[in-house]
Design a protein around this motif. Structure first.
Motif, PDB file in Angstrom:
ATOM      1  N   THR A  91      12.728  15.189 -44.467  1.00 18.03           N
ATOM      2  CA  THR A  91      14.163  14.945 -44.616  1.00 18.03           C
ATOM      3  C   THR A  91      14.434  14.490 -46.045  1.00 18.03           C
ATOM      4  O   THR A  91      13.828  13.529 -46.510  1.00 18.03           O
ATOM      5  CB  THR A  91      14.641  13.859 -43.638  1.00 18.03           C
ATOM      6  N   PRO A  92      15.345  15.170 -46.735  1.00 20.71           N
ATOM      7  CA  PRO A  92      15.670  14.753 -48.103  1.00 20.71           C
ATOM      8  C   PRO A  92      16.321  13.370 -48.119  1.00 20.71           C
ATOM      9  O   PRO A  92      17.030  13.004 -47.193  1.00 20.71           O
ATOM     10  CB  PRO A  92      16.671  15.797 -48.587  1.00 20.71           C
ATOM     11  N   LYS A  93      16.101  12.649 -49.188  1.00 23.10           N
ATOM     12  CA  LYS A  93      16.694  11.319 -49.347  1.00 23.10           C
ATOM     13  C   LYS A  93      17.876  11.346 -50.313  1.00 23.10           C
ATOM     14  O   LYS A  93      18.442  10.318 -50.619  1.00 23.10           O
ATOM     15  CB  LYS A  93      15.633  10.336 -49.865  1.00 23.10           C
ATOM     16  N   GLU A  94      18.263  12.553 -50.789  1.00 26.06           N
ATOM     17  CA  GLU A  94      19.310  12.669 -51.799  1.00 26.06           C
ATOM     18  C   GLU A  94      20.718  12.696 -51.233  1.00 26.06           C
ATOM     19  O   GLU A  94      21.675  12.804 -51.977  1.00 26.06           O
ATOM     20  CB  GLU A  94      19.107  13.945 -52.641  1.00 26.06           C
ATOM     21  N   GLU A 129      24.442  16.803 -48.772  1.00 21.74           N
ATOM     22  CA  GLU A 129      24.317  18.206 -49.161  1.00 21.74           C
ATOM     23  C   GLU A 129      22.864  18.658 -49.128  1.00 21.74           C
ATOM     24  O   GLU A 129      22.561  19.773 -48.696  1.00 21.74           O
ATOM     25  CB  GLU A 129      24.923  18.433 -50.549  1.00 21.74           C
ATOM     26  N   ALA A 130      21.954  17.796 -49.569  1.00 19.94           N
ATOM     27  CA  ALA A 130      20.530  18.125 -49.532  1.00 19.94           C
ATOM     28  C   ALA A 130      20.043  18.252 -48.091  1.00 19.94           C
ATOM     29  O   ALA A 130      19.210  19.104 -47.780  1.00 19.94           O
ATOM     30  CB  ALA A 130      19.721  17.069 -50.284  1.00 19.94           C
ATOM     31  N   ARG A 142      21.108  21.681 -46.802  1.00 18.06           N
ATOM     32  CA  ARG A 142      20.220  22.721 -47.341  1.00 18.06           C
ATOM     33  C   ARG A 142      18.874  22.719 -46.615  1.00 18.06           C
ATOM     34  O   ARG A 142      18.339  23.782 -46.283  1.00 18.06           O
ATOM     35  CB  ARG A 142      20.020  22.535 -48.840  1.00 18.06           C
ATOM     36  N   ALA A 143      18.330  21.540 -46.354  1.00 17.13           N
ATOM     37  CA  ALA A 143      17.040  21.445 -45.672  1.00 17.13           C
ATOM     38  C   ALA A 143      17.137  21.917 -44.219  1.00 17.13           C
ATOM     39  O   ALA A 143      16.221  22.577 -43.714  1.00 17.13           O
ATOM     40  CB  ALA A 143      16.513  20.016 -45.735  1.00 17.13           C
ATOM     41  N   GLU A 165      17.253  25.661 -44.330  1.00 20.43           N
ATOM     42  CA  GLU A 165      15.915  26.165 -44.648  1.00 20.43           C
ATOM     43  C   GLU A 165      15.001  26.096 -43.426  1.00 20.43           C
ATOM     44  O   GLU A 165      14.247  27.028 -43.140  1.00 20.43           O
ATOM     45  CB  GLU A 165      15.316  25.359 -45.795  1.00 20.43           C
TER      46      GLU A 165
END
Length: 101
Positions: free
Chosen positions: A31-34, A37-38, A41-42, A45
């Motif tokens: 899991t993105p931490k940004e 929106e990230a 996208r993840a 994907e």
């Protein structure tokens, strides 16, 4: 009906392609931490990778999220462990990113 189930967690995103009750593939991504929106996208994907692994194209996606979700509006109210996800229109953004409901 082919669907992809997505599980959004604080440390990982799990995705699986299903044909009815039969699991066709299983994918795990971090899991993105940004922020939001990230995360979208993840999730997109992960869905794409699950489809590729199974050799299918899903008709729809299902999503489980941490924290309260306004199901009718498709909005994550907040997540306790993913920064930048508060009153976040996850359904609309995920539909736009994947082209599927």
């Amino acid at each position: 009906m082919i669907v992809v189930g997505l599980d959004l967690g604080g440390t990982k995103i799990a995705a699986g392609a299903f044909d009815g009750k039969r699991l066709l593939s299983h994918v795990i991504l971090p899991t993105p931490k940004e922020g939001g929106e990230a995360v979208v996208r993840a999730l997109a994907e992960a869905a794409e990778k699950a489809e590729e692994e199974a050799g299918v194209r899903a008709e729809a996606l299902g999503l489980g999220t941490p924290g309260p979700l306004d199901f009718r509006e498709g909005v994550i109210r907040f997540t306790p462990n993913i920064p930048g996800v508060r009153n976040f229109p996850i359904r609309r953004l995920l539909e736009e990113a994947t082209g599927r409901p």
